[in-house]
Design a protein around this motif. Sequence first.
Motif, PDB file in Angstrom:
ATOM      1  N   CYS A   1       0.617  -1.476   0.330  1.00  0.00           N
ATOM      2  CA  CYS A   1       0.050  -0.026  -0.227  1.00  0.00           C
ATOM      3  C   CYS A   1       0.774   1.205  -0.049  1.00  0.00           C
ATOM      4  CB  CYS A   1      -0.940  -0.153   1.415  1.00  0.00           C
ATOM      5  SG  CYS A   1      -2.272  -1.745   1.097  1.00  0.00           S
ATOM      6  N   GLY A   2       1.901   1.329   0.770  1.00  0.00           N
ATOM      7  CA  GLY A   2       3.190   2.735   0.357  1.00  0.00           C
ATOM      8  C   GLY A   2       3.505   2.369  -0.353  1.00  0.00           C
TER       9      GLY A   2
ATOM     10  N   PRO B   1       3.744   8.150   4.198  1.00  0.00           N
ATOM     11  CA  PRO B   1       3.731   8.708   5.444  1.00  0.00           C
ATOM     12  C   PRO B   1       3.913   7.231   6.778  1.00  0.00           C
ATOM     13  CG  PRO B   1       2.614   9.234   3.871  1.00  0.00           C
ATOM     14  CD  PRO B   1       2.490   8.353   2.913  1.00  0.00           C
ATOM     15  N   GLU B   2       4.907   7.673   7.529  1.00  0.00           N
ATOM     16  CA  GLU B   2       5.532   6.248   9.000  1.00  0.00           C
ATOM     17  C   GLU B   2       4.398   5.555   8.330  1.00  0.00           C
ATOM     18  OE1 GLU B   2       6.520   7.882  11.908  1.00  0.00           O
ATOM     19  OE2 GLU B   2       8.013   9.808  11.094  1.00  0.00           O
ATOM     20  N   ARG B   3       2.534   5.416   8.317  1.00  0.00           N
ATOM     21  CA  ARG B   3       2.055   4.111   8.984  1.00  0.00           C
ATOM     22  C   ARG B   3       2.339   2.894   7.313  1.00  0.00           C
ATOM     23  NH1 ARG B   3      -1.508   8.231   6.418  1.00  0.00           N
ATOM     24  NH2 ARG B   3      -2.282   8.163   4.883  1.00  0.00           N
ATOM     25  N   TYR B   4       3.300   3.447   6.497  1.00  0.00           N
ATOM     26  CA  TYR B   4       3.574   3.078   5.511  1.00  0.00           C
ATOM     27  C   TYR B   4       4.809   1.719   5.559  1.00  0.00           C
ATOM     28  CZ  TYR B   4      -0.444   4.551   3.276  1.00  0.00           C
ATOM     29  OH  TYR B   4      -1.735   4.860   2.314  1.00  0.00           O
ATOM     30  N   GLY B   5       5.624   2.234   7.102  1.00  0.00           N
ATOM     31  CA  GLY B   5       6.336   1.122   7.457  1.00  0.00           C
ATOM     32  C   GLY B   5       7.340   2.404   6.575  1.00  0.00           C
ATOM     33  N   SER B   6       9.103   2.466   6.940  1.00  0.00           N
ATOM     34  CA  SER B   6      10.134   3.131   6.704  1.00  0.00           C
ATOM     35  C   SER B   6      10.641   2.883   4.931  1.00  0.00           C
ATOM     36  CB  SER B   6      11.163   1.775   6.430  1.00  0.00           C
ATOM     37  OG  SER B   6      12.301   1.799   6.234  1.00  0.00           O
ATOM     38  N   TRP B   7      10.403   4.266   4.354  1.00  0.00           N
ATOM     39  CA  TRP B   7      10.797   4.062   3.050  1.00  0.00           C
ATOM     40  C   TRP B   7      11.909   3.395   3.217  1.00  0.00           C
ATOM     41  CZ3 TRP B   7      14.936   6.056   1.388  1.00  0.00           C
ATOM     42  CH2 TRP B   7      15.665   6.917   1.994  1.00  0.00           C
TER      43      TRP B   7
ATOM     44  N   TRP C   1       1.006   3.993  -2.809  1.00  0.00           N
ATOM     45  CA  TRP C   1       0.466   5.762  -2.094  1.00  0.00           C
ATOM     46  C   TRP C   1       1.696   6.606  -2.697  1.00  0.00           C
ATOM     47  CZ3 TRP C   1       3.493   9.186  -0.460  1.00  0.00           C
ATOM     48  CH2 TRP C   1       2.773  10.237   0.173  1.00  0.00           C
TER      49      TRP C   1
END
Length: 97
Positions: A3-4, A19-25, A7
């Motif tokens: 999902c990240g 966004p951090e809700r998707y985990g580490s970039w 996004w």
Amino acid sequence: MSCGIVWKIRTGSAWRDVPERYGSWQTLYTRFRRWALDRTFSAMLTAVQADADATGDLDWLVAVDSTIVRAHQHAAGARKGGTARRRVMPWDVPAEG
């Protein structure tokens, strides 16, 4: 995690702005890069296309309208000044003799 990646692709943002809700970039980027290199995305597209084609939801007709195909402003015209200059090639010169 995926999902990240979705996004990021949808928004066109930088990887660091996910966004951090998707985990580490960094993890998202690493996974995206791995999937791109091992053709995971191509396999996903092929599967989605096959499914849509099997259910009749896919129209394979493609039309290209000239209003969306851009050409350089000088692409349509000939050289200015009338006659076009032609480069002389070796086979154009008559043989002596």
